[in-house]
Design an enzyme around this catalytic site. Sequence first.
Site, short mmCIF file in Angstrom:
data_model
loop_
_atom_site.label_atom_id
_atom_site.label_comp_id
_atom_site.label_asym_id
_atom_site.label_seq_id
_atom_site.Cartn_x
_atom_site.Cartn_y
_atom_site.Cartn_z
N ASP A 233 -7.37 -4.16 12.76
CA ASP A 233 -7.45 -2.89 12.04
C ASP A 233 -8.49 -1.94 12.66
O ASP A 233 -8.76 -0.87 12.12
CB ASP A 233 -7.75 -3.15 10.55
CG ASP A 233 -7.14 -2.10 9.64
OD1 ASP A 233 -6.24 -1.37 10.09
OD2 ASP A 233 -7.58 -2.00 8.48
N LYS B 14 -9.81 4.75 13.92
CA LYS B 14 -10.13 3.91 12.75
C LYS B 14 -10.67 2.56 13.22
O LYS B 14 -10.04 1.85 13.98
CB LYS B 14 -8.86 3.69 11.91
CG LYS B 14 -9.03 2.65 10.79
CD LYS B 14 -7.74 2.45 9.97
CE LYS B 14 -7.86 1.26 9.01
NZ LYS B 14 -6.61 1.00 8.25
N ARG C 235 -7.96 5.70 5.50
CA ARG C 235 -7.93 7.15 5.29
C ARG C 235 -9.27 7.65 4.74
O ARG C 235 -9.62 8.80 4.93
CB ARG C 235 -6.76 7.52 4.37
CG ARG C 235 -6.85 6.89 3.00
CD ARG C 235 -5.52 6.94 2.25
NE ARG C 235 -4.53 6.03 2.81
CZ ARG C 235 -3.26 5.95 2.39
NH1 ARG C 235 -2.84 6.74 1.42
NH2 ARG C 235 -2.42 5.11 2.95
N LYS D 161 -5.10 -8.21 0.02
CA LYS D 161 -3.90 -8.56 0.78
C LYS D 161 -3.53 -10.02 0.53
O LYS D 161 -4.37 -10.81 0.10
CB LYS D 161 -4.17 -8.35 2.28
CG LYS D 161 -4.33 -6.91 2.69
CD LYS D 161 -4.42 -6.76 4.20
CE LYS D 161 -4.58 -5.30 4.60
NZ LYS D 161 -3.39 -4.47 4.32
N ASP E 234 -7.12 -1.02 -0.72
CA ASP E 234 -6.51 -1.34 0.57
C ASP E 234 -6.16 -0.08 1.37
O ASP E 234 -5.84 -0.16 2.56
CB ASP E 234 -5.26 -2.21 0.35
CG ASP E 234 -4.83 -2.95 1.60
OD1 ASP E 234 -5.60 -2.95 2.58
OD2 ASP E 234 -3.73 -3.53 1.60
N GLU F 224 -8.04 2.04 2.70
CA GLU F 224 -9.44 2.31 3.06
C GLU F 224 -9.57 3.13 4.34
O GLU F 224 -10.53 3.87 4.52
CB GLU F 224 -10.21 0.99 3.20
CG GLU F 224 -10.08 0.26 4.55
CD GLU F 224 -8.66 -0.18 4.91
OE1 GLU F 224 -7.85 -0.34 3.99
OE2 GLU F 224 -8.36 -0.34 6.10
N ASP G 75 -9.87 -6.06 7.52
CA ASP G 75 -9.35 -5.45 6.30
C ASP G 75 -8.79 -6.53 5.38
O ASP G 75 -7.67 -7.01 5.57
CB ASP G 75 -8.25 -4.42 6.66
CG ASP G 75 -7.71 -3.68 5.44
OD1 ASP G 75 -8.30 -3.83 4.35
OD2 ASP G 75 -6.72 -2.95 5.60
N1 BES Z 1 -4.69 -1.74 7.70
C1 BES Z 1 -3.67 -1.49 6.77
C2 BES Z 1 -2.35 -1.05 7.40
C3 BES Z 1 -1.64 -2.08 8.25
C4 BES Z 1 -0.76 -2.97 7.67
C5 BES Z 1 -1.85 -2.12 9.62
C6 BES Z 1 -0.10 -3.89 8.46
C7 BES Z 1 -1.17 -3.04 10.40
C8 BES Z 1 -0.31 -3.92 9.82
C9 BES Z 1 -4.09 -0.39 5.80
O1 BES Z 1 -5.45 -0.33 5.52
C10 BES Z 1 -3.38 -0.64 4.51
O2 BES Z 1 -3.54 -1.67 3.95
N2 BES Z 1 -2.58 0.32 4.08
C11 BES Z 1 -1.85 0.19 2.87
C12 BES Z 1 -1.76 1.56 2.24
C13 BES Z 1 -1.23 1.56 0.84
C14 BES Z 1 -2.18 0.82 -0.09
C15 BES Z 1 -1.07 3.00 0.39
C16 BES Z 1 -0.45 -0.35 3.19
O3 BES Z 1 0.09 -0.02 4.23
O4 BES Z 1 0.05 -1.12 2.39
ZN ZN Z 2 -6.70 -0.99 7.06
ZN ZN Z 3 -6.09 -1.64 3.98
#
Ligand code: BES
Ligand code: ZN
Ligand code: ZN
Length: 506
Positions: A292, A269, A355, A281, A351, A353, A274
């Site tokens: 990210d 990825k 996947r 966020k 967020d 994104e 992000d």
């Molecule tokens: N890049 C983030 C995941 C992340 C969070 C990596 C903190 C490292 C530290 C990812 O894109 C994300 O925001 N995922 C969401 C998914 C949710 C919306 C289903 C998350 O983890 O909140």
């Molecule tokens: Zn992300």
């Molecule tokens: Zn995200």
Amino acid sequence: MKFSVQQGNITTVSADAIIVNLFDEVVKPSGATGAVDVALNSQISDLISSGDVSGKLGKTTVLYPASGAIAAKRVIIVGLGSALDFDLQAIRRATAASVARARELGCKTVASIVHGAGIGNLDAQSAAEALAEGALLGEYQADLHKSARRSNNIEAVEIVEFDSQKLAAIDAGIAAGVAQGVATNKTRDLVNQPPNICTPSYLAAQAQALADNSNLSLEILDAADLEAEKMGAFLGVTQGSAEPPKLIILRHTPENVDTDAKPIVLVGKGITFDTGGYTMKTGAGMLTMKSDMGGAAAVFGAMQAIDALALNIPVIGLIPTCENMISGHSYRPSDVLTAANGKTIEIISTDAEGRLILADTLVYAQRLKPKVVIDLATLTGAAMVALGQGQAAALFTADKQTLQNLNDAAEESGERIWHMPLYPEYSDYMRRSPVADLRNSPNDRYGGVGTSAAFLKEFVGDMTWAHIDIASVAWLPSGKAVKPLGPSGATGYGVRLLTKYIRNLI
Ligand code: BES
Ligand code: ZN
Ligand code: ZN
């Protein structure tokens, strides 16, 4: 940092510092440390009995020998911890700590024995490999943009081994450890670069430079290619950004391998920043989001190491990379996107994104007919909630052999993984959209690491697949209790795990 290996007695080697070791609970040092103790008139034994020097893992003590006692200017004694717990990771940690200490002291040349190859009873090759990794990882500094970058690099590390029977094994171990350590630090650099510099185009240019200086071949798909491939999920994420997206494809093709041999495909990825998009966020949550692209950087580093070691197995690295930004062009919650395999996806959270870009890339991977596909992604905050920061990555796979192989590689590399379940209920949950085949996020946060893996599974087809969520390990905030092999920030996680995994397949 240049490594060399020589046969000899470390007391006669001239260097800015020599590094010897001490196990906890040892009162009378033996081996090379014992030889130095004798040359220093029992100074080390005396300090042990007075309690001034200890063998606690990673603890360093510096001695300044009387002139002429030994050839080097300083002796750094590093603790190896308890002999009962001793393993390759202890070698990495002790070496990282002793090299960091030598650097702080301004040493340019250090000489070290191979910890563990003597009384530690580990095989000399693995011990030397861990030593080279520890030295390179311990020396790393995240000061890419400091006006006054450090000048106190260690230039030379001389490995001194008394037993000439072990030299060939040590040479081989150092070569592997250097390839893996250098590639890990490259991965750290990519992740530590700020997001205004490390854009998708920057990653593409770095991949070009890597291809130019190696036997890897490079192909880059741009936005028009992604459209031709009908990668609607990937394109949805990138459409709010002014930076053009890329799908970077690095190929390692050994000459003397059957042309029909199935490749291992690695997917990383590569969200270079992000923001969360319109499902934005918080300020604090965004602060580490330049990391990210930690999965992309790990695949980049693994390809670099695999090439450097000329591993006799075909490997293809796929790096989908773009930004997740807001603008008048951004995708919205409630949008419906169509992935390259025709599946429609209702956007619940912009967020979620990672996947989406992985979905289209996994569909692409199917045409490469891989033996195994492994993706690495900083996919969910839930991985971090489940496993903590810096302890282990979350592994998902249904394939027993791949599980075994990855567990072995994790054990040997010290990059830990923890096997998580992929229950069918997670898939049912992700299919619960009233308007599309799938939704990209559930509407609660429970089991978030499992539901994200279940989403990816929709795009895997019949490939043998493992997914590693590295959100818990790619980035280490300062002040964490775990002792990292280097400074806080980018860890370079995954390079050594993947390279070891592939080496073990040969
Ligand atoms: N890049 C983030 C995941 C992340 C969070 C990596 C903190 C490292 C530290 C990812 O894109 C994300 O925001 N995922 C969401 C998914 C949710 C919306 C289903 C998350 O983890 O909140
Ligand atoms: Zn992300
Ligand atoms: Zn995200």
